[in-house]
Design a protein around this motif. Sequence first.
Motif, PDB file in Angstrom:
ATOM      1  N   ILE A   1     -29.661  28.515  22.769  1.00 18.24           N
ATOM      2  CA  ILE A   1     -29.431  29.964  22.717  1.00 18.24           C
ATOM      3  C   ILE A   1     -28.211  30.334  23.555  1.00 18.24           C
ATOM      4  CG2 ILE A   1     -30.369  32.187  23.405  1.00 18.24           C
ATOM      5  CD1 ILE A   1     -31.451  31.117  20.803  1.00 18.24           C
ATOM      6  N   ALA A   2     -28.057  29.678  24.703  1.00 16.34           N
ATOM      7  CA  ALA A   2     -26.884  29.950  25.540  1.00 16.34           C
ATOM      8  C   ALA A   2     -25.596  29.547  24.819  1.00 16.34           C
ATOM      9  CB  ALA A   2     -27.010  29.204  26.866  1.00 16.34           C
ATOM     10  N   LEU A   3     -25.646  28.430  24.093  1.00 16.29           N
ATOM     11  CA  LEU A   3     -24.472  27.974  23.355  1.00 16.29           C
ATOM     12  C   LEU A   3     -24.135  28.933  22.217  1.00 16.29           C
ATOM     13  CD1 LEU A   3     -22.361  25.772  22.963  1.00 16.29           C
ATOM     14  CD2 LEU A   3     -24.022  24.510  21.577  1.00 16.29           C
ATOM     15  N   LEU A   4     -25.149  29.410  21.481  1.00 15.99           N
ATOM     16  CA  LEU A   4     -24.904  30.388  20.421  1.00 15.99           C
ATOM     17  C   LEU A   4     -24.355  31.691  20.990  1.00 15.99           C
ATOM     18  CD1 LEU A   4     -28.013  29.926  18.099  1.00 15.99           C
ATOM     19  CD2 LEU A   4     -25.641  29.505  17.488  1.00 15.99           C
ATOM     20  N   SER A   5     -24.907  32.138  22.094  1.00 15.81           N
ATOM     21  CA  SER A   5     -24.425  33.380  22.716  1.00 15.81           C
ATOM     22  C   SER A   5     -22.984  33.241  23.179  1.00 15.81           C
ATOM     23  CB  SER A   5     -25.326  33.760  23.892  1.00 15.81           C
ATOM     24  OG  SER A   5     -26.646  34.005  23.458  1.00 15.81           O
ATOM     25  N   ALA A   6     -22.643  32.053  23.726  1.00 17.64           N
ATOM     26  CA  ALA A   6     -21.268  31.831  24.169  1.00 17.64           C
ATOM     27  C   ALA A   6     -20.311  31.851  22.984  1.00 17.64           C
ATOM     28  CB  ALA A   6     -21.169  30.500  24.905  1.00 17.64           C
ATOM     29  N   ALA A   7     -20.725  31.232  21.851  1.00 13.30           N
ATOM     30  CA  ALA A   7     -19.881  31.250  20.657  1.00 13.30           C
ATOM     31  C   ALA A   7     -19.748  32.650  20.090  1.00 13.30           C
ATOM     32  CB  ALA A   7     -20.462  30.306  19.600  1.00 13.30           C
ATOM     33  N   ALA A   8     -20.771  33.497  20.307  1.00 16.43           N
ATOM     34  CA  ALA A   8     -20.760  34.878  19.812  1.00 16.43           C
ATOM     35  C   ALA A   8     -20.263  35.845  20.876  1.00 16.43           C
ATOM     36  CB  ALA A   8     -22.156  35.276  19.356  1.00 16.43           C
ATOM     37  N   TYR A   9     -19.309  35.392  21.690  1.00 13.96           N
ATOM     38  CA  TYR A   9     -18.716  36.243  22.724  1.00 13.96           C
ATOM     39  C   TYR A   9     -19.785  36.797  23.656  1.00 13.96           C
ATOM     40  CZ  TYR A   9     -14.427  36.000  19.978  1.00 13.96           C
ATOM     41  OH  TYR A   9     -13.321  35.545  19.293  1.00 13.96           O
ATOM     42  N   ASP A  10     -20.598  35.879  24.185  1.00 16.62           N
ATOM     43  CA  ASP A  10     -21.656  36.238  25.132  1.00 16.62           C
ATOM     44  C   ASP A  10     -22.610  37.286  24.561  1.00 16.62           C
ATOM     45  OD1 ASP A  10     -20.629  34.458  27.014  1.00 16.62           O
ATOM     46  OD2 ASP A  10     -19.258  35.962  27.810  1.00 16.62           O
ATOM     47  N   GLY A  11     -22.879  37.187  23.248  1.00 14.34           N
ATOM     48  CA  GLY A  11     -23.842  38.071  22.605  1.00 14.34           C
ATOM     49  C   GLY A  11     -23.273  39.369  22.090  1.00 14.34           C
ATOM     50  N   ASP A  12     -21.958  39.576  22.237  1.00 16.46           N
ATOM     51  CA  ASP A  12     -21.365  40.815  21.713  1.00 16.46           C
ATOM     52  C   ASP A  12     -21.425  40.872  20.197  1.00 16.46           C
ATOM     53  OD1 ASP A  12     -20.847  41.652  24.251  1.00 16.46           O
ATOM     54  OD2 ASP A  12     -18.738  41.044  24.268  1.00 16.46           O
ATOM     55  N   VAL A  13     -21.395  39.733  19.546  1.00 13.23           N
ATOM     56  CA  VAL A  13     -21.547  39.652  18.088  1.00 13.23           C
ATOM     57  C   VAL A  13     -23.035  39.484  17.781  1.00 13.23           C
ATOM     58  CG1 VAL A  13     -20.977  38.342  16.006  1.00 13.23           C
ATOM     59  CG2 VAL A  13     -19.258  38.661  17.803  1.00 13.23           C
ATOM     60  N   GLY A  14     -23.601  40.426  17.037  1.00 16.70           N
ATOM     61  CA  GLY A  14     -25.049  40.460  16.859  1.00 16.70           C
ATOM     62  C   GLY A  14     -25.578  39.779  15.623  1.00 16.70           C
ATOM     63  N   SER A  15     -24.722  39.254  14.753  1.00 15.45           N
ATOM     64  CA  SER A  15     -25.196  38.625  13.517  1.00 15.45           C
ATOM     65  C   SER A  15     -24.753  37.169  13.463  1.00 15.45           C
ATOM     66  CB  SER A  15     -24.667  39.377  12.297  1.00 15.45           C
ATOM     67  OG  SER A  15     -23.255  39.302  12.237  1.00 15.45           O
ATOM     68  N   VAL A  16     -25.627  36.329  12.900  1.00 17.39           N
ATOM     69  CA  VAL A  16     -25.348  34.896  12.767  1.00 17.39           C
ATOM     70  C   VAL A  16     -25.620  34.500  11.320  1.00 17.39           C
ATOM     71  CG1 VAL A  16     -25.894  32.565  13.539  1.00 17.39           C
ATOM     72  CG2 VAL A  16     -25.972  34.466  15.171  1.00 17.39           C
ATOM     73  N   THR A  17     -24.631  33.874  10.671  1.00 11.47           N
ATOM     74  CA  THR A  17     -24.768  33.406   9.288  1.00 11.47           C
ATOM     75  C   THR A  17     -24.725  31.888   9.271  1.00 11.47           C
ATOM     76  OG1 THR A  17     -23.715  35.398   8.403  1.00 11.47           O
ATOM     77  CG2 THR A  17     -23.779  33.465   6.971  1.00 11.47           C
ATOM     78  N   PHE A  18     -25.798  31.274   8.755  1.00 11.28           N
ATOM     79  CA  PHE A  18     -25.862  29.824   8.602  1.00 11.28           C
ATOM     80  C   PHE A  18     -25.422  29.484   7.180  1.00 11.28           C
ATOM     81  CE2 PHE A  18     -28.630  30.626  12.153  1.00 11.28           C
ATOM     82  CZ  PHE A  18     -28.469  29.535  12.992  1.00 11.28           C
ATOM     83  N   ASP A  19     -24.304  28.792   7.074  1.00 11.75           N
ATOM     84  CA  ASP A  19     -23.749  28.479   5.750  1.00 11.75           C
ATOM     85  C   ASP A  19     -24.463  27.280   5.134  1.00 11.75           C
ATOM     86  OD1 ASP A  19     -21.587  28.500   3.639  1.00 11.75           O
ATOM     87  OD2 ASP A  19     -21.307  26.501   4.515  1.00 11.75           O
ATOM     88  N   LEU A  20     -24.748  27.388   3.820  1.00 11.61           N
ATOM     89  CA  LEU A  20     -25.345  26.282   3.066  1.00 11.61           C
ATOM     90  C   LEU A  20     -24.435  25.798   1.940  1.00 11.61           C
ATOM     91  CD1 LEU A  20     -29.033  27.541   2.744  1.00 11.61           C
ATOM     92  CD2 LEU A  20     -28.175  25.751   4.257  1.00 11.61           C
ATOM     93  N   THR A  21     -23.302  26.456   1.745  1.00 10.90           N
ATOM     94  CA  THR A  21     -22.424  26.066   0.650  1.00 10.90           C
ATOM     95  C   THR A  21     -21.803  24.689   0.883  1.00 10.90           C
ATOM     96  OG1 THR A  21     -20.525  27.201   1.663  1.00 10.90           O
ATOM     97  CG2 THR A  21     -21.909  28.481   0.168  1.00 10.90           C
ATOM     98  N   MET A  22     -21.511  24.362   2.129  1.00  9.99           N
ATOM     99  CA  MET A  22     -20.918  23.057   2.417  1.00  9.99           C
ATOM    100  C   MET A  22     -21.909  21.927   2.211  1.00  9.99           C
ATOM    101  SD  MET A  22     -18.528  23.814   5.770  1.00  9.99           S
ATOM    102  CE  MET A  22     -17.619  22.297   5.514  1.00  9.99           C
TER     103      MET A  22
END
Length: 420
Positions: free
Chosen positions: A254-275
């Motif tokens: 969760i800390a890693l996802l929050s860091a990638a999302a600008y410390d939680g400033d970005v509120g949506s996460v999309t998991f791609d399945l097309t690849m």
Amino acid sequence: MSGPGAGAFSRGGALALVAGGFVLFLALIWLLGSGAQFLGNANNGDAHASAKGLNGYAALVRLTEEAGFAVERSRSPAGLETEGLLVLTPPPETDPLELAKLLKKREAIGPTLVILPKWVALRPPPDLPKEASDKFEPGWVMLEGAAPLLWSESLPAPYGFKRESEELQPDEEPGWEGFDLSGQLPTRSIAYTEGETAQEPLVTDSAGHWLALRVIGTEGSDFYENAHWTVFVAEPDLLNNYGLADKTRAEAAIALLSAAAYDGDVGSVTFDLTMNGFGASENLLTLAFRPPFLAATLCLLLALLIIGWRAFQRFGPAASDAGPQIAFGKQRLIANGASLILRARRLHLLGAPYAALTARRLAERLGLQRADAAAIDAALARRLPNEEPFSRRAARLEGATKPSDILGAAQALDDLTAKL
């Protein structure tokens, strides 16, 4: 049995049928346009967001939802353009040039998290003892070891790096630390990288190897100043179902996802399945529900609703009398001809023909050889001296234009015929 004037359905029943069909049609259009696929099982044992095996990321999706993010599994190419955090799980056979093109495009759209593949996963063999095979759930796999990854170093700068793997000795601990957390990895098979100058570590192992890194670019470059963050996870056991069995690793995920999302400033996460082979190609329906064509589609649907409503307002139940709609005989022919004249609004054209017809009738009754107006007037003067002459009545009928005047003049001719 219903009467001749009753319809097969009531007005409300017909409206319900049309409305239900319209709603189902809209649902079909939406399902086709959304890129959803209904054939095939996404839980196929590969490393992606819908897989429930040790190497999958279904637990990460659920954990992200529990952390308060708005989560979506995307099978549409449109999901790659999300402004939220995009999580990519490329397979081992990924084309590095295509991935680099996507990462370059994401620089101006939003942050990206790339989880590199590691494990060679196999389905349970058919000769597995029944006691063991009964314990396997759908999508479970057996891990056969770490596979080498060569395409990560083929990525262009500042994304490229060399991913390596190592099997620790029994006396070595597979430790990790990052985000003020530390713990043990689930296996002694470690995937790591030494990183490059345009990158910085986020999670490291006990030997100082990088397990997760962030691409920052070189200081003063356009990437360093303006590009959205890109995070690579070289060790997928930090985030996969195998790794999230541990509470501390789940907190680090969760800390890693929050860091990638600008410390939680970005509120949506999309998991791609097309690849991972679950993408749906673009089609006309997909484009119809995306700007700028969405406005035209909504206008078309609104027009269809208005047309349907007007149809129900104008047409009621079928009306029919006791007899056939097209009857035989002179009476029906005359009635149909009269109806046609009324619809055409040409009543003023009836005066002269009707006067000529009346003249022939009077000539027959008076025994005249020709239907001449002067001869008819002379004969009428002898038979009915007190009646208005025929020629004057015929002239009044031929000159009439209003329906009431035409009817009155025709009635005067009929009265004369009746008196004879």
